[in-house]
Design a protein around this motif. Structure first.
Motif, PDB file in Angstrom:
ATOM      1  N   LEU A 152       0.821  -1.207   0.000  1.00  0.00           N
ATOM      2  CA  LEU A 152       0.000   0.000   0.000  1.00  0.00           C
ATOM      3  C   LEU A 152       0.855   1.257   0.000  1.00  0.00           C
ATOM      4  O   LEU A 152       0.526   2.247  -0.666  1.00  0.00           O
ATOM      5  N   PHE A 153       1.965   1.226   0.731  1.00  0.00           N
ATOM      6  CA  PHE A 153       2.849   2.391   0.787  1.00  0.00           C
ATOM      7  C   PHE A 153       3.494   2.640  -0.574  1.00  0.00           C
ATOM      8  O   PHE A 153       3.591   3.790  -1.015  1.00  0.00           O
ATOM      9  N   ARG A 154       3.921   1.589  -1.257  1.00  0.00           N
ATOM     10  CA  ARG A 154       4.528   1.755  -2.582  1.00  0.00           C
ATOM     11  C   ARG A 154       3.530   2.339  -3.575  1.00  0.00           C
ATOM     12  O   ARG A 154       3.887   3.152  -4.429  1.00  0.00           O
ATOM     13  N   ILE A 155       2.265   1.942  -3.460  1.00  0.00           N
ATOM     14  CA  ILE A 155       1.251   2.405  -4.411  1.00  0.00           C
ATOM     15  C   ILE A 155       0.831   3.843  -4.132  1.00  0.00           C
ATOM     16  O   ILE A 155       0.652   4.642  -5.062  1.00  0.00           O
ATOM     17  N   ASN A 156       0.684   4.213  -2.862  1.00  0.00           N
ATOM     18  CA  ASN A 156       0.067   5.485  -2.500  1.00  0.00           C
ATOM     19  C   ASN A 156       1.025   6.553  -2.000  1.00  0.00           C
ATOM     20  O   ASN A 156       0.679   7.747  -2.064  1.00  0.00           O
ATOM     21  N   CYS A 157       2.195   6.173  -1.517  1.00  0.00           N
ATOM     22  CA  CYS A 157       3.030   7.126  -0.783  1.00  0.00           C
ATOM     23  C   CYS A 157       4.463   7.254  -1.306  1.00  0.00           C
ATOM     24  O   CYS A 157       5.097   8.291  -1.114  1.00  0.00           O
ATOM     25  N   ALA A 158       4.998   6.189  -1.928  1.00  0.00           N
ATOM     26  CA  ALA A 158       6.424   6.144  -2.257  1.00  0.00           C
ATOM     27  C   ALA A 158       6.824   7.186  -3.291  1.00  0.00           C
ATOM     28  O   ALA A 158       7.978   7.622  -3.325  1.00  0.00           O
ATOM     29  N   MET A 159       5.894   7.622  -4.144  1.00  0.00           N
ATOM     30  CA  MET A 159       6.260   8.598  -5.173  1.00  0.00           C
ATOM     31  C   MET A 159       6.692   9.934  -4.576  1.00  0.00           C
ATOM     32  O   MET A 159       7.416  10.694  -5.221  1.00  0.00           O
ATOM     33  N   CYS A 160       6.276  10.222  -3.351  1.00  0.00           N
ATOM     34  CA  CYS A 160       6.697  11.449  -2.672  1.00  0.00           C
ATOM     35  C   CYS A 160       7.674  11.174  -1.539  1.00  0.00           C
ATOM     36  O   CYS A 160       8.671  11.881  -1.378  1.00  0.00           O
ATOM     37  N   HIS A 161       7.368  10.171  -0.733  1.00  0.00           N
ATOM     38  CA  HIS A 161       8.153   9.925   0.477  1.00  0.00           C
ATOM     39  C   HIS A 161       9.294   8.937   0.286  1.00  0.00           C
ATOM     40  O   HIS A 161      10.014   8.661   1.239  1.00  0.00           O
ATOM     41  N   ASN A 162       9.454   8.389  -0.938  1.00  0.00           N
ATOM     42  CA  ASN A 162      10.476   7.376  -1.192  1.00  0.00           C
ATOM     43  C   ASN A 162      10.012   6.039  -0.616  1.00  0.00           C
ATOM     44  O   ASN A 162       9.293   5.982   0.372  1.00  0.00           O
ATOM     45  N   VAL A 163      10.407   4.941  -1.256  1.00  0.00           N
ATOM     46  CA  VAL A 163       9.933   3.626  -0.854  1.00  0.00           C
ATOM     47  C   VAL A 163      10.363   3.253   0.557  1.00  0.00           C
ATOM     48  O   VAL A 163       9.720   2.458   1.230  1.00  0.00           O
ATOM     49  N   ALA A 164      11.454   3.857   1.045  1.00  0.00           N
ATOM     50  CA  ALA A 164      11.918   3.587   2.403  1.00  0.00           C
ATOM     51  C   ALA A 164      11.495   4.681   3.384  1.00  0.00           C
ATOM     52  O   ALA A 164      11.941   4.691   4.530  1.00  0.00           O
ATOM     53  N   GLY A 165      10.641   5.614   2.934  1.00  0.00           N
ATOM     54  CA  GLY A 165      10.188   6.690   3.814  1.00  0.00           C
ATOM     55  C   GLY A 165      11.253   7.726   4.088  1.00  0.00           C
ATOM     56  O   GLY A 165      11.199   8.427   5.101  1.00  0.00           O
ATOM     57  N   ALA A 166      12.240   7.864   3.178  1.00  0.00           N
ATOM     58  CA  ALA A 166      13.334   8.807   3.403  1.00  0.00           C
ATOM     59  C   ALA A 166      12.976  10.236   3.014  1.00  0.00           C
ATOM     60  O   ALA A 166      13.752  11.152   3.250  1.00  0.00           O
ATOM     61  N   LEU A 218       6.184   0.964   8.125  1.00  0.00           N
ATOM     62  CA  LEU A 218       7.129   2.036   8.412  1.00  0.00           C
ATOM     63  C   LEU A 218       7.888   1.780   9.706  1.00  0.00           C
ATOM     64  O   LEU A 218       9.084   2.089   9.807  1.00  0.00           O
ATOM     65  N   LYS A 219       7.216   1.214  10.697  1.00  0.00           N
ATOM     66  CA  LYS A 219       7.909   0.865  11.936  1.00  0.00           C
ATOM     67  C   LYS A 219       8.936  -0.242  11.682  1.00  0.00           C
ATOM     68  O   LYS A 219      10.013  -0.254  12.286  1.00  0.00           O
ATOM     69  N   TYR A 220       8.596  -1.175  10.796  1.00  0.00           N
ATOM     70  CA  TYR A 220       9.547  -2.232  10.452  1.00  0.00           C
ATOM     71  C   TYR A 220      10.795  -1.628   9.788  1.00  0.00           C
ATOM     72  O   TYR A 220      11.927  -2.017  10.101  1.00  0.00           O
ATOM     73  N   VAL A 221      10.578  -0.673   8.888  1.00  0.00           N
ATOM     74  CA  VAL A 221      11.707  -0.017   8.222  1.00  0.00           C
ATOM     75  C   VAL A 221      12.548   0.754   9.235  1.00  0.00           C
ATOM     76  O   VAL A 221      13.788   0.765   9.164  1.00  0.00           O
ATOM     77  N   GLN A 222      11.884   1.399  10.185  1.00  0.00           N
ATOM     78  CA  GLN A 222      12.607   2.151  11.202  1.00  0.00           C
ATOM     79  C   GLN A 222      13.475   1.249  12.073  1.00  0.00           C
ATOM     80  O   GLN A 222      14.595   1.626  12.453  1.00  0.00           O
ATOM     81  N   ASP A 223      12.975   0.059  12.385  1.00  0.00           N
ATOM     82  CA  ASP A 223      13.649  -0.824  13.336  1.00  0.00           C
ATOM     83  C   ASP A 223      14.647  -1.773  12.682  1.00  0.00           C
ATOM     84  O   ASP A 223      15.399  -2.449  13.383  1.00  0.00           O
ATOM     85  N   ASN A 224      14.658  -1.859  11.353  1.00  0.00           N
ATOM     86  CA  ASN A 224      15.534  -2.805  10.661  1.00  0.00           C
ATOM     87  C   ASN A 224      16.385  -2.065   9.641  1.00  0.00           C
ATOM     88  O   ASN A 224      15.859  -1.490   8.678  1.00  0.00           O
ATOM     89  N   ARG A 225      17.668  -2.103   9.851  1.00  0.00           N
ATOM     90  CA  ARG A 225      18.588  -1.446   8.941  1.00  0.00           C
ATOM     91  C   ARG A 225      18.671  -2.191   7.618  1.00  0.00           C
ATOM     92  O   ARG A 225      18.254  -3.344   7.503  1.00  0.00           O
ATOM     93  N   SER A 226      19.237  -1.533   6.605  1.00  0.00           N
ATOM     94  CA  SER A 226      19.367  -2.132   5.287  1.00  0.00           C
ATOM     95  C   SER A 226      20.294  -3.346   5.344  1.00  0.00           C
ATOM     96  O   SER A 226      21.419  -3.243   5.842  1.00  0.00           O
TER      97      SER A 226
END
Length: 264
Positions: A152-166, A218-226
Motif C-alpha cells: 500500500l505504501f509503494r502504491i500510495n506514498c512512495a512517489m513522494c516519500h520514497n519507498v523507504a520513507g526517506a 514504516l515501523k519495520y523499516v525504522q527498526d531494521n537497517r538495510s
C-alpha cells in the motif's frame, strides 16, 4: 444413656480468619469497581467543558492572530472549523504550528506546548465542528500486516516519500518529509487530515486497518537497517550511481596516475 452435648457458645478457631477473608474480598471488589468508574470518568472528561475551556484560552492566546478568535480564519490563516482533533494534534504535536515564519510549507520544529496542552487545543477545535479524531492505540501500535502495508505504501506514498520513507523534494520549494522518526499517531493523523501538500486518505480510500498496516511497515523499516550495507540515505539508484561515479572512477584515475608516476 446418650447425653446431649451442651452448647458452649464458643466459635470455631477458623471463623475469624474466614470473616477477615470475606471482608478483604468485598473490600477489594468495591475498590476495583470504584477505580474502574474513576478511570472511565477520567477518559470521558478528556473532552469535558473544562478541557475545552482551557483549550480555548490557549487558542486565543497563541493561534487567534492567524486563525481568528473563533477559528473562523483570516487572510493569513485558514478556518479550523471542522478540521477535527487529529489535525490540531498533528500540526501542534509535531511543532509545525504555531508557524515560525511564512513559507512554502510549515517547518517541523520543537513542540511549543505540553502533551496536555496539545490535547486541550485539539479538543477545543474539535468542539467547533465534526472532523477526524485522534486515532485509537490499536491502530497505531504497529500490530498489523507489514507486507500488505509495504504494498500500500509503494502504491500510495512512495512517489513522494520514497519507498523507504526517506522523504523527497517537491515543486516550488516544497518537500515530502522523511518518516523515519515519526510516531504512529502522527502518521495516521497525516493520512486522515492531509497536512501541507499531502492528499487526504479517508477511510473510503484506505481503511483504518490498511492505515495500521502502512504504519506497521514504516515501523519495520525504522527498526531494521538495510541488509545490503551502507544505505546512502535510502535515496535509491541515483545516489548509488553517483557514489560509484565519484568514488569508483576517482579511485581508478588516482591509481592510474600513481602507476604512471611510479613507472616514470
Amino acid at each position: 444413656m446418650n447425653r446431649q452435648k451442651r452448647r458452649t457458645g464458643r466459635r470455631h478457631p477458623l471463623a475469624t480468619v474466614a470473616l477477615l477473608a470475606i471482608g478483604l474480598v468485598f473490600t477489594g471488589g468495591a475498590y476495583a469497581a470504584l477505580s474502574a468508574g474513576t478511570t472511565a470518568q477520567a477518559e470521558a472528561d478528556s473532552t469535558s467543558q473544562q478541557t475545552i475551556e482551557e483549550g480555548k484560552k490557549l487558542f486565543q492566546a497563541n493561534c487567534a492572530t492567524c486563525h481568528g478568535l473563533s477559528a473562523e480564519g483570516t487572510d493569513t490563516g485558514p478556518s479550523l472549523v471542522g478540521v477535527g482533533a487529529a489535525a490540531v494534534d498533528f500540526q501542534v504535536g509535531t511543532g509545525r504550528m504555531p508557524m515560525q515564519m511564512q513559507g512554502p510549507q510549515a517547518q517541523e520544529k520543537p513542540v511549543q506546548f505540553t502533551d496536555e496542552q496539545v490535547k486541550q487545543l485539539a479538543y477545543y477545535v474539535a468542539s467547533l465542528g465534526p472532523g477526524p479524531d485522534i486515532p485509537d492505540d490499536h491502530l497505531v501500535n504497529g500490530g498489523g500486516d507489514a507486507a500488505n502495508g509495504a504494498e500500500l505504501f509503494r502504491i500510495n506514498c512512495a512517489m513522494c516519500h520514497n519507498v523507504a520513507g526517506a522523504g523527497g523534494a517537491l515543486t516550488e520549494g516544497k518537500f515530502a518529509p522523511p518518516l523515519t522518526d515519526v510516531s504512529g499517531v502522527h502518521i495516521y493523523e497525516a493520512m486522515v487530515t492531509g497536512p501541507q501538500n499531502m492528499p487526504v486518505f479517508n477511510d473510503l480510500n484506505i481503511s483504518p486497518e490498511d492505515k495500521r498496516d502502512i504504519i506497521t511497515y514504516l515501523k519495520y523499516v525504522q527498526d531494521n537497517r538495510s541488509p545490503g550495507g551502507f544505505e546512502l540515505g535510502s535515496l535509491g539508484p541515483v545516489a548509488e550511481g553517483l557514489f560509484i561515479w565519484i568514488f569508483g572512477l576517482g579511485a581508478i584515475v588516482a591509481i592510474t596516475v600513481w602507476i604512471t608516476a611510479k613507472s616514470n
